[in-house]
Design an enzyme around this catalytic site. Structure first.
Site, short mmCIF file in Angstrom:
data_model
loop_
_atom_site.label_atom_id
_atom_site.label_comp_id
_atom_site.label_asym_id
_atom_site.label_seq_id
_atom_site.Cartn_x
_atom_site.Cartn_y
_atom_site.Cartn_z
N ARG A 48 -18.23 22.70 -15.41
CA ARG A 48 -17.16 23.24 -16.27
C ARG A 48 -17.19 24.76 -16.29
NH1 ARG A 48 -17.54 23.81 -21.80
NH2 ARG A 48 -19.04 22.12 -21.97
N TYR A 104 10.13 27.40 -15.04
CA TYR A 104 9.60 26.04 -14.93
C TYR A 104 9.60 25.37 -16.32
CZ TYR A 104 6.33 22.26 -14.15
OH TYR A 104 5.74 21.04 -14.11
N ASP A 109 4.30 33.96 -12.26
CA ASP A 109 4.17 32.66 -11.62
C ASP A 109 4.64 32.85 -10.18
OD1 ASP A 109 4.48 30.08 -10.63
OD2 ASP A 109 5.24 29.27 -12.52
N LYS A 115 1.37 22.81 -5.42
CA LYS A 115 2.53 22.96 -4.56
C LYS A 115 2.14 23.55 -3.20
CE LYS A 115 4.51 21.51 -8.32
NZ LYS A 115 5.07 22.43 -9.32
C1 LIG Z 1 4.83 22.69 -10.73
C2 LIG Z 1 4.99 24.04 -11.30
C3 LIG Z 1 4.19 24.48 -12.37
C4 LIG Z 1 3.20 23.58 -13.07
O1 LIG Z 1 2.11 23.30 -12.26
P1 LIG Z 1 1.24 21.93 -12.36
O2 LIG Z 1 0.26 22.08 -11.24
O3 LIG Z 1 2.18 20.79 -12.20
O4 LIG Z 1 0.60 21.94 -13.71
C5 LIG Z 1 4.36 25.79 -12.80
N1 LIG Z 1 5.25 26.61 -12.23
C6 LIG Z 1 6.06 26.22 -11.23
C7 LIG Z 1 7.04 27.18 -10.66
C8 LIG Z 1 5.95 24.93 -10.72
O5 LIG Z 1 6.77 24.54 -9.73
#
Ligand SMILES: *Cc1c(COP(=O)(O)O)cnc(C)c1O
Length: 394
Positions: free
Chosen positions: A54, A107, A179, A204
Protein backbone atom coordinates in the site's frame (compact mmCIF):
# COMPACT_ATOMS: atom_id res chain seq x y z
CA UNK A 1 16.87 12.96 -23.94
CA UNK A 2 16.18 9.59 -25.60
CA UNK A 3 13.13 9.13 -27.86
CA UNK A 4 9.71 8.16 -26.55
CA UNK A 5 9.97 4.51 -27.61
CA UNK A 6 13.36 4.21 -25.89
CA UNK A 7 11.91 5.82 -22.75
CA UNK A 8 8.99 3.40 -22.53
CA UNK A 9 11.31 0.41 -22.92
CA UNK A 10 14.21 1.51 -20.70
CA UNK A 11 13.23 4.29 -18.25
CA UNK A 12 12.41 1.81 -15.45
CA UNK A 13 15.76 -0.01 -15.52
CA UNK A 14 17.13 1.74 -12.43
CA UNK A 15 14.17 0.58 -10.36
CA UNK A 16 14.32 -2.94 -11.76
CA UNK A 17 17.04 -4.62 -9.74
CA UNK A 18 16.84 -8.15 -11.16
CA UNK A 19 18.69 -9.47 -14.20
CA UNK A 20 15.49 -10.78 -15.75
CA UNK A 21 14.84 -9.10 -19.11
CA UNK A 22 11.14 -8.75 -18.33
CA UNK A 23 10.66 -7.36 -14.82
CA UNK A 24 9.42 -9.87 -12.23
CA UNK A 25 5.97 -9.42 -10.66
CA UNK A 26 6.39 -8.57 -6.97
CA UNK A 27 3.18 -10.24 -5.88
CA UNK A 28 3.64 -9.53 -2.21
CA UNK A 29 1.72 -7.45 0.31
CA UNK A 30 4.81 -6.68 2.40
CA UNK A 31 8.62 -6.63 2.42
CA UNK A 32 11.05 -7.58 5.17
CA UNK A 33 13.80 -5.37 6.59
CA UNK A 34 17.32 -6.28 7.72
CA UNK A 35 17.22 -4.06 10.79
CA UNK A 36 15.15 -1.56 12.74
CA UNK A 37 16.67 1.45 11.03
CA UNK A 38 15.85 0.22 7.50
CA UNK A 39 12.38 -0.68 8.69
CA UNK A 40 11.76 2.77 10.17
CA UNK A 41 13.03 4.43 7.01
CA UNK A 42 10.75 2.30 4.79
CA UNK A 43 7.72 3.39 6.78
CA UNK A 44 8.18 7.07 5.92
CA UNK A 45 9.80 7.01 2.47
CA UNK A 46 7.29 8.63 0.09
CA UNK A 47 6.47 6.39 -2.87
CA UNK A 48 9.00 3.84 -1.61
CA UNK A 49 9.06 0.39 -3.09
CA UNK A 50 9.84 -2.20 -0.45
CA UNK A 51 8.03 -1.63 2.84
CA UNK A 52 4.35 -2.55 2.38
CA UNK A 53 2.57 -2.64 -1.01
CA UNK A 54 0.00 0.00 0.00
CA UNK A 55 3.03 2.31 0.54
CA UNK A 56 4.65 1.26 -2.75
CA UNK A 57 5.93 -1.73 -4.67
CA UNK A 58 8.71 -2.23 -7.26
CA UNK A 59 6.09 -2.72 -9.99
CA UNK A 60 4.58 0.68 -9.06
CA UNK A 61 8.01 2.30 -9.12
CA UNK A 62 8.72 0.95 -12.60
CA UNK A 63 5.50 2.40 -14.02
CA UNK A 64 6.19 5.70 -12.25
CA UNK A 65 9.71 5.94 -13.71
CA UNK A 66 8.37 5.64 -17.26
CA UNK A 67 5.42 8.01 -16.71
CA UNK A 68 7.60 10.72 -15.12
CA UNK A 69 10.01 10.68 -18.04
CA UNK A 70 7.22 10.67 -20.65
CA UNK A 71 5.39 13.55 -18.96
CA UNK A 72 8.66 15.41 -18.26
CA UNK A 73 8.00 15.62 -14.51
CA UNK A 74 10.21 15.14 -11.46
CA UNK A 75 8.15 12.21 -10.17
CA UNK A 76 5.08 10.07 -10.72
CA UNK A 77 2.93 7.61 -8.79
CA UNK A 78 0.29 4.99 -9.55
CA UNK A 79 -3.21 4.49 -8.19
CA UNK A 80 -5.89 1.82 -8.49
CA UNK A 81 -7.86 3.78 -11.14
CA UNK A 82 -8.01 7.16 -12.78
CA UNK A 83 -10.71 8.23 -10.33
CA UNK A 84 -8.47 7.21 -7.42
CA UNK A 85 -5.77 9.52 -8.80
CA UNK A 86 -8.27 12.40 -8.87
CA UNK A 87 -9.99 11.86 -5.53
CA UNK A 88 -6.74 11.22 -3.67
CA UNK A 89 -5.32 14.43 -5.14
CA UNK A 90 -8.27 16.65 -4.27
CA UNK A 91 -8.45 15.22 -0.75
CA UNK A 92 -4.76 16.05 -0.34
CA UNK A 93 -4.83 19.49 -1.93
CA UNK A 94 -8.04 21.17 -0.74
CA UNK A 95 -9.88 21.56 2.58
CA UNK A 96 -13.28 22.77 3.75
CA UNK A 97 -13.71 26.45 2.85
CA UNK A 98 -11.57 26.19 -0.29
CA UNK A 99 -12.83 26.67 -3.84
CA UNK A 100 -12.08 24.56 -6.93
CA UNK A 101 -12.66 25.45 -10.60
CA UNK A 102 -13.44 22.71 -13.13
CA UNK A 103 -14.87 22.46 -16.62
CA UNK A 104 -18.43 21.96 -17.80
CA UNK A 105 -17.32 19.56 -20.49
CA UNK A 106 -15.45 16.94 -18.53
CA UNK A 107 -15.39 13.23 -17.72
CA UNK A 108 -18.55 12.22 -15.82
CA UNK A 109 -16.67 11.05 -12.73
CA UNK A 110 -14.75 14.32 -12.56
CA UNK A 111 -18.02 16.24 -12.86
CA UNK A 112 -19.46 14.21 -10.00
CA UNK A 113 -16.46 14.93 -7.77
CA UNK A 114 -16.96 18.64 -8.47
CA UNK A 115 -20.76 18.68 -8.19
CA UNK A 116 -21.36 16.16 -5.39
CA UNK A 117 -18.32 14.97 -3.44
CA UNK A 118 -16.44 18.24 -2.87
CA UNK A 119 -19.50 20.34 -1.92
CA UNK A 120 -20.43 17.66 0.64
CA UNK A 121 -17.00 18.19 2.23
CA UNK A 122 -17.43 21.96 2.41
CA UNK A 123 -15.40 22.73 -0.72
CA UNK A 124 -17.20 25.02 -3.17
CA UNK A 125 -16.80 24.49 -6.91
CA UNK A 126 -17.51 26.33 -10.16
CA UNK A 127 -17.76 24.63 -13.56
CA UNK A 128 -16.84 26.87 -16.48
CA UNK A 129 -16.98 26.86 -20.27
CA UNK A 130 -13.42 25.79 -21.03
CA UNK A 131 -13.46 27.28 -24.53
CA UNK A 132 -13.51 30.75 -22.94
CA UNK A 133 -10.25 31.51 -21.06
CA UNK A 134 -11.99 34.52 -19.48
CA UNK A 135 -14.47 32.17 -17.79
CA UNK A 136 -11.70 30.79 -15.58
CA UNK A 137 -10.73 34.31 -14.48
CA UNK A 138 -14.35 35.18 -13.75
CA UNK A 139 -14.76 32.05 -11.60
CA UNK A 140 -11.68 32.78 -9.48
CA UNK A 141 -12.28 33.66 -5.82
CA UNK A 142 -9.82 34.49 -3.00
CA UNK A 143 -10.40 30.91 -1.75
CA UNK A 144 -9.61 29.19 -5.08
CA UNK A 145 -6.87 26.61 -4.52
CA UNK A 146 -7.09 24.35 -7.54
CA UNK A 147 -8.08 24.43 -11.22
CA UNK A 148 -8.93 21.10 -12.89
CA UNK A 149 -8.67 21.02 -16.67
CA UNK A 150 -9.23 18.28 -19.21
CA UNK A 151 -8.17 18.77 -22.84
CA UNK A 152 -9.39 17.45 -25.18
CA UNK A 153 -12.49 16.90 -23.09
CA UNK A 154 -14.72 13.86 -22.89
CA UNK A 155 -16.95 13.49 -24.95
CA UNK A 156 -17.07 16.82 -26.84
CA UNK A 157 -13.33 17.11 -27.63
CA UNK A 158 -13.20 20.74 -26.53
CA UNK A 159 -9.77 22.26 -26.00
CA UNK A 160 -8.57 24.23 -22.97
CA UNK A 161 -6.02 27.01 -23.49
CA UNK A 162 -3.35 25.66 -21.12
CA UNK A 163 -1.12 28.74 -21.31
CA UNK A 164 -3.98 31.06 -20.38
CA UNK A 165 -5.07 28.90 -17.44
CA UNK A 166 -1.48 28.61 -16.16
CA UNK A 167 -0.92 32.36 -16.41
CA UNK A 168 -4.05 33.02 -14.35
CA UNK A 169 -3.28 30.31 -11.80
CA UNK A 170 0.32 31.43 -11.25
CA UNK A 171 -0.71 35.03 -10.74
CA UNK A 172 -3.02 33.89 -7.94
CA UNK A 173 -0.97 31.07 -6.44
CA UNK A 174 -3.47 28.42 -7.51
CA UNK A 175 -2.47 24.83 -8.37
CA UNK A 176 -3.36 23.43 -11.80
CA UNK A 177 -4.11 19.81 -12.57
CA UNK A 178 -4.70 18.41 -16.07
CA UNK A 179 -6.43 15.20 -17.11
CA UNK A 180 -4.22 14.08 -20.02
CA UNK A 181 -6.05 10.80 -20.66
CA UNK A 182 -7.34 11.64 -24.15
CA UNK A 183 -4.12 13.19 -25.46
CA UNK A 184 -1.50 10.89 -23.86
CA UNK A 185 2.01 12.30 -23.31
CA UNK A 186 2.74 11.39 -26.94
CA UNK A 187 0.33 14.04 -28.25
CA UNK A 188 0.52 16.64 -25.47
CA UNK A 189 2.63 17.37 -22.40
CA UNK A 190 0.74 19.73 -20.09
CA UNK A 191 3.74 20.50 -17.86
CA UNK A 192 5.51 22.00 -20.87
CA UNK A 193 2.81 24.71 -20.68
CA UNK A 194 3.30 25.15 -16.92
CA UNK A 195 0.58 22.82 -15.56
CA UNK A 196 1.58 21.58 -12.07
CA UNK A 197 0.08 18.09 -12.00
CA UNK A 198 -0.93 15.65 -14.69
CA UNK A 199 -3.23 12.66 -14.21
CA UNK A 200 -4.44 9.84 -16.39
CA UNK A 201 -6.94 7.10 -16.47
CA UNK A 202 -4.17 4.61 -17.31
CA UNK A 203 -7.06 2.23 -17.98
CA UNK A 204 -7.23 3.89 -21.39
CA UNK A 205 -4.31 4.62 -23.74
CA UNK A 206 -1.40 4.15 -21.33
CA UNK A 207 -2.28 0.51 -20.76
CA UNK A 208 -3.93 0.30 -24.14
CA UNK A 209 -5.30 -3.24 -24.02
CA UNK A 210 -8.59 -2.84 -22.10
CA UNK A 211 -7.47 -5.34 -19.47
CA UNK A 212 -6.44 -3.17 -16.48
CA UNK A 213 -8.01 -0.42 -14.36
CA UNK A 214 -5.31 1.98 -13.19
CA UNK A 215 -4.44 5.63 -12.68
CA UNK A 216 -1.24 7.66 -12.68
CA UNK A 217 -0.20 11.06 -11.38
CA UNK A 218 2.86 13.00 -12.52
CA UNK A 219 4.33 16.21 -11.10
CA UNK A 220 6.77 17.71 -8.60
CA UNK A 221 7.92 15.28 -5.86
CA UNK A 222 6.84 17.66 -3.10
CA UNK A 223 3.20 17.71 -4.27
CA UNK A 224 3.15 13.98 -4.98
CA UNK A 225 4.46 13.32 -1.46
CA UNK A 226 1.42 15.10 -0.05
CA UNK A 227 -0.90 13.08 -2.29
CA UNK A 228 0.94 9.84 -1.41
CA UNK A 229 0.36 10.58 2.28
CA UNK A 230 -3.39 10.70 1.67
CA UNK A 231 -3.22 7.68 -0.64
CA UNK A 232 -1.97 5.65 2.31
CA UNK A 233 -5.26 6.48 4.02
CA UNK A 234 -7.60 6.06 1.06
CA UNK A 235 -5.81 2.81 0.19
CA UNK A 236 -6.23 3.22 -3.55
CA UNK A 237 -3.42 0.75 -4.20
CA UNK A 238 -2.83 -0.75 -7.63
CA UNK A 239 -2.25 -4.51 -7.49
CA UNK A 240 1.29 -5.59 -8.49
CA UNK A 241 0.06 -7.70 -11.42
CA UNK A 242 -1.97 -4.79 -12.76
CA UNK A 243 1.06 -2.50 -12.44
CA UNK A 244 3.11 -5.08 -14.35
CA UNK A 245 0.46 -5.27 -17.10
CA UNK A 246 0.36 -1.48 -17.27
CA UNK A 247 4.15 -1.31 -17.70
CA UNK A 248 3.93 -3.94 -20.41
CA UNK A 249 1.20 -1.97 -22.16
CA UNK A 250 3.14 1.30 -21.96
CA UNK A 251 6.15 -0.24 -23.73
CA UNK A 252 4.25 0.09 -27.02
CA UNK A 253 2.45 3.40 -26.37
CA UNK A 254 4.62 5.27 -28.91
CA UNK A 255 3.83 2.61 -31.52
CA UNK A 256 0.09 2.65 -30.85
CA UNK A 257 -0.62 6.37 -30.57
CA UNK A 258 0.32 7.32 -34.16
CA UNK A 259 -2.13 4.66 -35.42
CA UNK A 260 -4.89 5.91 -33.12
CA UNK A 261 -4.19 9.45 -34.40
CA UNK A 262 -4.31 8.35 -38.05
CA UNK A 263 -7.53 6.37 -37.54
CA UNK A 264 -9.21 9.20 -35.61
CA UNK A 265 -8.36 11.75 -38.29
CA UNK A 266 -9.38 9.51 -41.21
CA UNK A 267 -12.75 8.70 -39.61
CA UNK A 268 -13.36 12.35 -38.73
CA UNK A 269 -12.57 13.51 -42.27
CA UNK A 270 -14.63 10.83 -43.98
CA UNK A 271 -17.68 11.12 -41.72
CA UNK A 272 -17.82 14.92 -41.64
CA UNK A 273 -19.03 14.96 -45.27
CA UNK A 274 -21.53 12.11 -44.85
CA UNK A 275 -25.18 13.14 -45.32
CA UNK A 276 -26.30 11.27 -42.16
CA UNK A 277 -23.87 13.31 -40.06
CA UNK A 278 -24.63 16.82 -38.79
CA UNK A 279 -21.24 17.48 -37.25
CA UNK A 280 -18.00 15.75 -36.28
CA UNK A 281 -16.19 16.89 -33.15
CA UNK A 282 -12.46 16.24 -33.64
CA UNK A 283 -9.70 18.75 -32.83
CA UNK A 284 -7.66 17.64 -35.86
CA UNK A 285 -10.31 18.90 -38.29
CA UNK A 286 -9.75 22.40 -39.67
CA UNK A 287 -13.47 22.98 -39.00
CA UNK A 288 -13.08 22.39 -35.22
CA UNK A 289 -13.68 25.84 -33.66
CA UNK A 290 -10.43 25.51 -31.66
CA UNK A 291 -8.31 23.79 -34.30
CA UNK A 292 -5.56 26.43 -34.15
CA UNK A 293 -5.23 26.08 -30.39
CA UNK A 294 -5.19 22.29 -30.72
CA UNK A 295 -2.37 22.48 -33.28
CA UNK A 296 -0.48 24.78 -30.94
CA UNK A 297 -0.76 22.45 -27.93
CA UNK A 298 -0.83 19.00 -29.50
CA UNK A 299 1.30 17.02 -31.92
CA UNK A 300 -1.52 14.56 -32.74
CA UNK A 301 -5.24 14.55 -31.99
CA UNK A 302 -5.95 11.07 -30.68
CA UNK A 303 -8.37 8.33 -31.61
CA UNK A 304 -11.58 9.69 -30.11
CA UNK A 305 -14.16 11.60 -32.13
CA UNK A 306 -17.71 12.75 -31.48
CA UNK A 307 -20.16 12.12 -34.33
CA UNK A 308 -23.47 14.00 -34.21
CA UNK A 309 -26.22 12.48 -36.34
CA UNK A 310 -28.85 14.49 -38.20
CA UNK A 311 -31.49 12.01 -37.02
CA UNK A 312 -30.72 12.56 -33.32
CA UNK A 313 -31.06 10.02 -30.51
CA UNK A 314 -32.56 7.11 -32.53
CA UNK A 315 -30.11 7.40 -35.44
CA UNK A 316 -27.10 7.56 -33.11
CA UNK A 317 -28.25 4.40 -31.39
CA UNK A 318 -29.03 2.69 -34.71
CA UNK A 319 -25.54 3.57 -36.03
CA UNK A 320 -23.91 1.71 -33.13
CA UNK A 321 -25.94 -1.36 -34.00
CA UNK A 322 -24.70 -1.31 -37.60
CA UNK A 323 -20.98 -1.13 -36.88
CA UNK A 324 -19.05 -4.32 -37.51
CA UNK A 325 -15.80 -3.58 -35.68
CA UNK A 326 -16.37 -1.04 -32.88
CA UNK A 327 -18.25 -2.65 -30.02
CA UNK A 328 -20.65 -0.84 -27.69
CA UNK A 329 -18.62 -0.10 -24.58
CA UNK A 330 -18.01 2.71 -22.11
CA UNK A 331 -14.21 2.53 -22.37
CA UNK A 332 -11.67 3.77 -24.92
CA UNK A 333 -7.94 3.79 -25.61
CA UNK A 334 -7.45 0.09 -26.29
CA UNK A 335 -6.30 -1.61 -29.48
CA UNK A 336 -9.93 -2.49 -30.26
CA UNK A 337 -12.33 0.22 -31.46
CA UNK A 338 -15.19 0.96 -29.07
CA UNK A 339 -18.20 3.22 -29.40
CA UNK A 340 -20.80 4.60 -27.06
CA UNK A 341 -23.98 6.66 -27.32
CA UNK A 342 -23.64 8.84 -24.20
CA UNK A 343 -27.30 9.89 -24.14
CA UNK A 344 -28.44 6.22 -23.92
CA UNK A 345 -25.79 5.43 -21.32
CA UNK A 346 -26.69 8.38 -19.10
CA UNK A 347 -30.45 8.17 -19.57
CA UNK A 348 -30.88 6.23 -16.34
CA UNK A 349 -28.55 8.48 -14.35
CA UNK A 350 -29.82 11.96 -15.31
CA UNK A 351 -33.14 13.78 -15.61
CA UNK A 352 -34.38 14.72 -19.12
CA UNK A 353 -33.14 18.31 -18.67
CA UNK A 354 -29.77 17.31 -17.24
CA UNK A 355 -29.35 14.89 -20.14
CA UNK A 356 -30.20 17.49 -22.78
CA UNK A 357 -27.82 19.95 -21.13
CA UNK A 358 -24.86 17.61 -20.77
CA UNK A 359 -24.59 16.09 -24.22
CA UNK A 360 -26.14 16.34 -27.72
CA UNK A 361 -28.70 13.51 -27.86
CA UNK A 362 -27.52 12.40 -31.32
CA UNK A 363 -23.84 12.18 -30.37
CA UNK A 364 -21.81 8.98 -30.69
CA UNK A 365 -18.35 8.81 -29.15
CA UNK A 366 -16.21 6.64 -31.35
CA UNK A 367 -12.82 5.58 -29.99
CA UNK A 368 -10.75 4.28 -32.87
CA UNK A 369 -8.47 1.39 -32.01
CA UNK A 370 -5.37 0.31 -33.90
CA UNK A 371 -7.13 -1.68 -36.63
CA UNK A 372 -6.32 -0.93 -40.29
CA UNK A 373 -7.53 2.55 -41.20
CA UNK A 374 -9.29 1.50 -44.41
CA UNK A 375 -11.29 -1.19 -42.59
CA UNK A 376 -12.52 1.20 -39.88
CA UNK A 377 -13.44 3.91 -42.39
CA UNK A 378 -15.30 1.49 -44.70
CA UNK A 379 -17.18 0.04 -41.71
CA UNK A 380 -18.22 3.45 -40.34
CA UNK A 381 -19.30 4.73 -43.77
CA UNK A 382 -21.33 1.56 -44.39
CA UNK A 383 -23.04 1.96 -41.00
CA UNK A 384 -23.83 5.62 -41.71
CA UNK A 385 -25.15 4.67 -45.18
CA UNK A 386 -27.36 2.03 -43.59
CA UNK A 387 -28.97 4.41 -41.07
CA UNK A 388 -29.61 6.86 -43.90
CA UNK A 389 -31.31 4.18 -46.02
CA UNK A 390 -33.38 3.07 -43.04
CA UNK A 391 -34.49 6.65 -42.31
CA UNK A 392 -35.51 7.08 -45.96
CA UNK A 393 -37.63 3.92 -46.00
CA UNK A 394 -39.51 4.43 -42.73
C1 LIG B 1 -12.01 6.89 -17.97
C2 LIG B 1 -11.64 8.28 -17.66
C3 LIG B 1 -11.40 8.70 -16.34
C4 LIG B 1 -11.61 7.78 -15.14
O1 LIG B 1 -10.64 6.80 -15.10
P1 LIG B 1 -10.88 5.33 -14.44
O2 LIG B 1 -9.59 4.63 -14.72
O3 LIG B 1 -12.06 4.72 -15.13
O4 LIG B 1 -11.13 5.55 -12.99
C5 LIG B 1 -11.00 10.01 -16.13
N1 LIG B 1 -10.84 10.87 -17.15
C6 LIG B 1 -11.09 10.52 -18.43
C7 LIG B 1 -10.91 11.53 -19.51
C8 LIG B 1 -11.49 9.22 -18.73
O5 LIG B 1 -11.74 8.88 -20.00
Amino acid sequence: MPGKSTITVHADREVHPSRAVAPPIYQTAAFSAEDAETFAHGAVEPRGKDFYTRFGNPNHAQVAAVVAELENTEAAMVTASGMAALTTSVLALVSAGDHVIGQRSTYGGTASVLLNLLPRLGVTTTLVDQTDPEAFAKALTPRTRLILVETPSNPLLQITDLRAVVELARAHDVLTMADNTFATPLNQRPVDFGIDLVWHSATKYLNGHSDVSAGVLAGPAEILDRIWDVGLLTGATLGPIDAWLLLRGMRTLPLRVPRHNANGLALAEELSSHPAVAKVHYPGLATHPQHKLAVDQMTGFGGVLGIEFVGGFETADAFLGKLRYPRRSASLGGVESLAVHPASMWRGMLSEEQLAESVPLGLVRLAAGTEDTADLVADAVAAADAVLTEAATT
